[in-house]
Motif scaffolding. Structure first.
Motif, PDB file in Angstrom:
ATOM      1  N   LYS A   1     -49.825 -38.481  27.648  1.00 46.64           N
ATOM      2  CA  LYS A   1     -50.188 -37.297  26.857  1.00 46.64           C
ATOM      3  C   LYS A   1     -50.718 -37.709  25.487  1.00 46.64           C
ATOM      4  O   LYS A   1     -51.769 -37.222  25.048  1.00 46.64           O
ATOM      5  CB  LYS A   1     -48.974 -36.379  26.710  1.00 46.64           C
ATOM      6  CG  LYS A   1     -49.237 -35.092  25.939  1.00 46.64           C
ATOM      7  CD  LYS A   1     -47.965 -34.259  25.868  1.00 46.64           C
ATOM      8  CE  LYS A   1     -48.076 -32.919  25.252  1.00 46.64           C
ATOM      9  NZ  LYS A   1     -49.007 -32.679  24.230  1.00 46.64           N
ATOM     10  N   ILE A   2     -50.023 -38.597  24.815  1.00 49.63           N
ATOM     11  CA  ILE A   2     -50.433 -39.036  23.473  1.00 49.63           C
ATOM     12  C   ILE A   2     -51.756 -39.791  23.539  1.00 49.63           C
ATOM     13  O   ILE A   2     -52.671 -39.538  22.738  1.00 49.63           O
ATOM     14  CB  ILE A   2     -49.323 -39.871  22.802  1.00 49.63           C
ATOM     15  CG1 ILE A   2     -48.115 -38.977  22.491  1.00 49.63           C
ATOM     16  CG2 ILE A   2     -49.844 -40.566  21.540  1.00 49.63           C
ATOM     17  CD1 ILE A   2     -46.864 -39.727  22.099  1.00 49.63           C
ATOM     18  N   GLU A   3     -51.874 -40.718  24.485  1.00 51.57           N
ATOM     19  CA  GLU A   3     -53.132 -41.452  24.620  1.00 51.57           C
ATOM     20  C   GLU A   3     -54.272 -40.493  24.964  1.00 51.57           C
ATOM     21  O   GLU A   3     -55.387 -40.621  24.431  1.00 51.57           O
ATOM     22  CB  GLU A   3     -53.005 -42.548  25.688  1.00 51.57           C
ATOM     23  CG  GLU A   3     -52.123 -43.698  25.249  1.00 51.57           C
ATOM     24  CD  GLU A   3     -51.914 -44.758  26.307  1.00 51.57           C
ATOM     25  OE1 GLU A   3     -51.441 -45.862  25.956  1.00 51.57           O
ATOM     26  OE2 GLU A   3     -52.210 -44.514  27.506  1.00 51.57           O
ATOM     27  N   GLY A   4     -54.004 -39.531  25.824  1.00 51.32           N
ATOM     28  CA  GLY A   4     -55.007 -38.538  26.183  1.00 51.32           C
ATOM     29  C   GLY A   4     -55.464 -37.725  24.986  1.00 51.32           C
ATOM     30  O   GLY A   4     -56.659 -37.457  24.819  1.00 51.32           O
ATOM     31  N   GLU A   5     -54.525 -37.337  24.135  1.00 49.48           N
ATOM     32  CA  GLU A   5     -54.872 -36.587  22.916  1.00 49.48           C
ATOM     33  C   GLU A   5     -55.748 -37.425  21.990  1.00 49.48           C
ATOM     34  O   GLU A   5     -56.689 -36.905  21.376  1.00 49.48           O
ATOM     35  CB  GLU A   5     -53.597 -36.154  22.181  1.00 49.48           C
ATOM     36  CG  GLU A   5     -52.848 -35.043  22.885  1.00 49.48           C
ATOM     37  CD  GLU A   5     -51.461 -34.778  22.305  1.00 49.48           C
ATOM     38  OE1 GLU A   5     -51.005 -35.541  21.403  1.00 49.48           O
ATOM     39  OE2 GLU A   5     -50.824 -33.812  22.761  1.00 49.48           O
ATOM     40  N   ARG A   6     -55.446 -38.708  21.907  1.00 51.07           N
ATOM     41  CA  ARG A   6     -56.254 -39.599  21.067  1.00 51.07           C
ATOM     42  C   ARG A   6     -57.690 -39.679  21.585  1.00 51.07           C
ATOM     43  O   ARG A   6     -58.638 -39.664  20.802  1.00 51.07           O
ATOM     44  CB  ARG A   6     -55.625 -40.991  21.012  1.00 51.07           C
ATOM     45  CG  ARG A   6     -54.340 -41.024  20.226  1.00 51.07           C
ATOM     46  CD  ARG A   6     -53.667 -42.378  20.289  1.00 51.07           C
ATOM     47  NE  ARG A   6     -52.429 -42.362  19.521  1.00 51.07           N
ATOM     48  CZ  ARG A   6     -51.511 -43.315  19.581  1.00 51.07           C
ATOM     49  NH1 ARG A   6     -51.691 -44.379  20.356  1.00 51.07           N
ATOM     50  NH2 ARG A   6     -50.402 -43.210  18.858  1.00 51.07           N
ATOM     51  N   VAL A   7     -57.837 -39.771  22.904  1.00 55.71           N
ATOM     52  CA  VAL A   7     -59.176 -39.809  23.504  1.00 55.71           C
ATOM     53  C   VAL A   7     -59.886 -38.479  23.280  1.00 55.71           C
ATOM     54  O   VAL A   7     -61.045 -38.436  22.849  1.00 55.71           O
ATOM     55  CB  VAL A   7     -59.102 -40.145  25.006  1.00 55.71           C
ATOM     56  CG1 VAL A   7     -60.461 -39.941  25.678  1.00 55.71           C
ATOM     57  CG2 VAL A   7     -58.606 -41.575  25.221  1.00 55.71           C
ATOM     58  N   LEU A   8     -59.201 -37.388  23.577  1.00 57.13           N
ATOM     59  CA  LEU A   8     -59.813 -36.063  23.456  1.00 57.13           C
ATOM     60  C   LEU A   8     -60.294 -35.789  22.032  1.00 57.13           C
ATOM     61  O   LEU A   8     -61.293 -35.085  21.841  1.00 57.13           O
ATOM     62  CB  LEU A   8     -58.837 -34.983  23.916  1.00 57.13           C
ATOM     63  CG  LEU A   8     -58.607 -34.933  25.428  1.00 57.13           C
ATOM     64  CD1 LEU A   8     -57.395 -34.066  25.763  1.00 57.13           C
ATOM     65  CD2 LEU A   8     -59.855 -34.430  26.146  1.00 57.13           C
ATOM     66  N   SER A   9     -59.614 -36.348  21.044  1.00 57.53           N
ATOM     67  CA  SER A   9     -60.019 -36.135  19.649  1.00 57.53           C
ATOM     68  C   SER A   9     -61.376 -36.783  19.348  1.00 57.53           C
ATOM     69  O   SER A   9     -62.010 -36.452  18.348  1.00 57.53           O
ATOM     70  CB  SER A   9     -58.957 -36.671  18.687  1.00 57.53           C
ATOM     71  OG  SER A   9     -58.979 -38.089  18.642  1.00 57.53           O
ATOM     72  N   LYS A  10     -61.828 -37.691  20.200  1.00 53.86           N
ATOM     73  CA  LYS A  10     -63.104 -38.402  20.004  1.00 53.86           C
ATOM     74  C   LYS A  10     -64.249 -37.768  20.803  1.00 53.86           C
ATOM     75  O   LYS A  10     -65.382 -38.221  20.727  1.00 53.86           O
ATOM     76  CB  LYS A  10     -62.965 -39.869  20.416  1.00 53.86           C
ATOM     77  CG  LYS A  10     -61.878 -40.629  19.701  1.00 53.86           C
ATOM     78  CD  LYS A  10     -62.165 -40.773  18.239  1.00 53.86           C
ATOM     79  CE  LYS A  10     -61.094 -41.603  17.546  1.00 53.86           C
ATOM     80  NZ  LYS A  10     -61.194 -41.535  16.104  1.00 53.86           N
ATOM     81  N   ILE A  11     -63.938 -36.744  21.594  1.00 56.52           N
ATOM     82  CA  ILE A  11     -64.945 -36.106  22.451  1.00 56.52           C
ATOM     83  C   ILE A  11     -65.394 -34.797  21.813  1.00 56.52           C
ATOM     84  O   ILE A  11     -64.566 -33.961  21.463  1.00 56.52           O
ATOM     85  CB  ILE A  11     -64.379 -35.856  23.864  1.00 56.52           C
ATOM     86  CG1 ILE A  11     -63.987 -37.178  24.528  1.00 56.52           C
ATOM     87  CG2 ILE A  11     -65.394 -35.092  24.715  1.00 56.52           C
ATOM     88  CD1 ILE A  11     -63.260 -37.007  25.853  1.00 56.52           C
ATOM     89  N   LYS A  12     -66.708 -34.638  21.711  1.00 53.36           N
ATOM     90  CA  LYS A  12     -67.263 -33.395  21.181  1.00 53.36           C
ATOM     91  C   LYS A  12     -67.502 -32.420  22.337  1.00 53.36           C
ATOM     92  O   LYS A  12     -67.630 -32.818  23.498  1.00 53.36           O
ATOM     93  CB  LYS A  12     -68.574 -33.679  20.452  1.00 53.36           C
ATOM     94  CG  LYS A  12     -68.379 -34.540  19.210  1.00 53.36           C
ATOM     95  CD  LYS A  12     -69.693 -34.762  18.491  1.00 53.36           C
ATOM     96  CE  LYS A  12     -69.467 -35.552  17.225  1.00 53.36           C
ATOM     97  NZ  LYS A  12     -69.755 -36.949  17.348  1.00 53.36           N
ATOM     98  N   GLU A  13     -67.597 -31.145  21.981  1.00 51.14           N
ATOM     99  CA  GLU A  13     -67.736 -30.089  22.985  1.00 51.14           C
ATOM    100  C   GLU A  13     -68.988 -30.258  23.847  1.00 51.14           C
ATOM    101  O   GLU A  13     -68.966 -29.986  25.037  1.00 51.14           O
ATOM    102  CB  GLU A  13     -67.761 -28.727  22.285  1.00 51.14           C
ATOM    103  CG  GLU A  13     -67.698 -27.563  23.247  1.00 51.14           C
ATOM    104  CD  GLU A  13     -67.632 -26.240  22.508  1.00 51.14           C
ATOM    105  OE1 GLU A  13     -68.338 -25.317  22.948  1.00 51.14           O
ATOM    106  OE2 GLU A  13     -66.883 -26.136  21.529  1.00 51.14           O
ATOM    107  N   ASN A  14     -70.083 -30.740  23.262  1.00 46.11           N
ATOM    108  CA  ASN A  14     -71.351 -30.816  23.988  1.00 46.11           C
ATOM    109  C   ASN A  14     -71.530 -32.107  24.779  1.00 46.11           C
ATOM    110  O   ASN A  14     -72.613 -32.359  25.316  1.00 46.11           O
ATOM    111  CB  ASN A  14     -72.523 -30.644  23.017  1.00 46.11           C
ATOM    112  CG  ASN A  14     -72.635 -31.804  22.032  1.00 46.11           C
ATOM    113  OD1 ASN A  14     -71.688 -32.558  21.813  1.00 46.11           O
ATOM    114  ND2 ASN A  14     -73.799 -31.935  21.428  1.00 46.11           N
TER     115      ASN A  14
END
Length: 157
Positions: free
Chosen positions: A55-68
């Protein structure tokens, strides 16, 4: 093209290969590699602790992804495709969906459900198991190969 990975690349030989593919891609594609911190996951972790790490690693990755961004997630339960199919998929993405393509390599324990949900395509690189560090090289090599296929250049033969 953006590549997001969990953990740092420590092996000098693999770093040299990553650098080589980034250099080969430079005339055709800007490549951005982002590393997010991995978490210690001892063998003694409970299933609940392992889920928390994902979950934590996933949140870190998701924070680097933009909506588009179109996200291709490396996933053991994803779809296997050939290099030619990958090239066709990339060309279709760039033409009809997004000019912002992001590949994601998760952590050693796997992927959080939130990260899987965000993926636009889940790609199973192989039935074999590779280290996460080796997968970086393989993704870049396959992206380079796809680029050459799409440009009708000879590398892919």
């Amino acid at each position: 093209m953006k590549l997001i990975t969990v953990g740092k690349l420590k092996d000098k030989a693999l770093t040299a290969l990553v650098d080589e593919y980034v250099k080969r891609l430079k005339p055709y594609e800007k490549v951005e590699i982002l590393e997010v911190a991995d978490m210690m996951a001892p063998e003694s972790n409970s299933d609940a602790q392992n889920e928390q790490v994902k979950k934590i690693e996933g949140e870190r990755v998701l924070s680097k992804i933009k909506e588009n961004e179109y996200v291709i997630l490396l996933d053991l339960w994803g779809e296997s495709i050939t290099s030619e199919q990958l090239a066709a998929k990339i060309e279709k993405i760039y033409t009809y969906q997004s000019s912002n393509l992001t590949f994601v390599i998760g952590g050693s324990l796997g992927l959080s459900p939130e990260l899987v949900k965000r993926a636009d395509f889940r790609w199973k690189l192989s039935d074999c198991t590779f280290t996460h560090q080796m997968v970086r090289v393989l993704v870049l090599e396959q992206f380079y190969r796809a680029t050459m296929i799409n440009r009708h250049m000879p590398y892919h033969k």
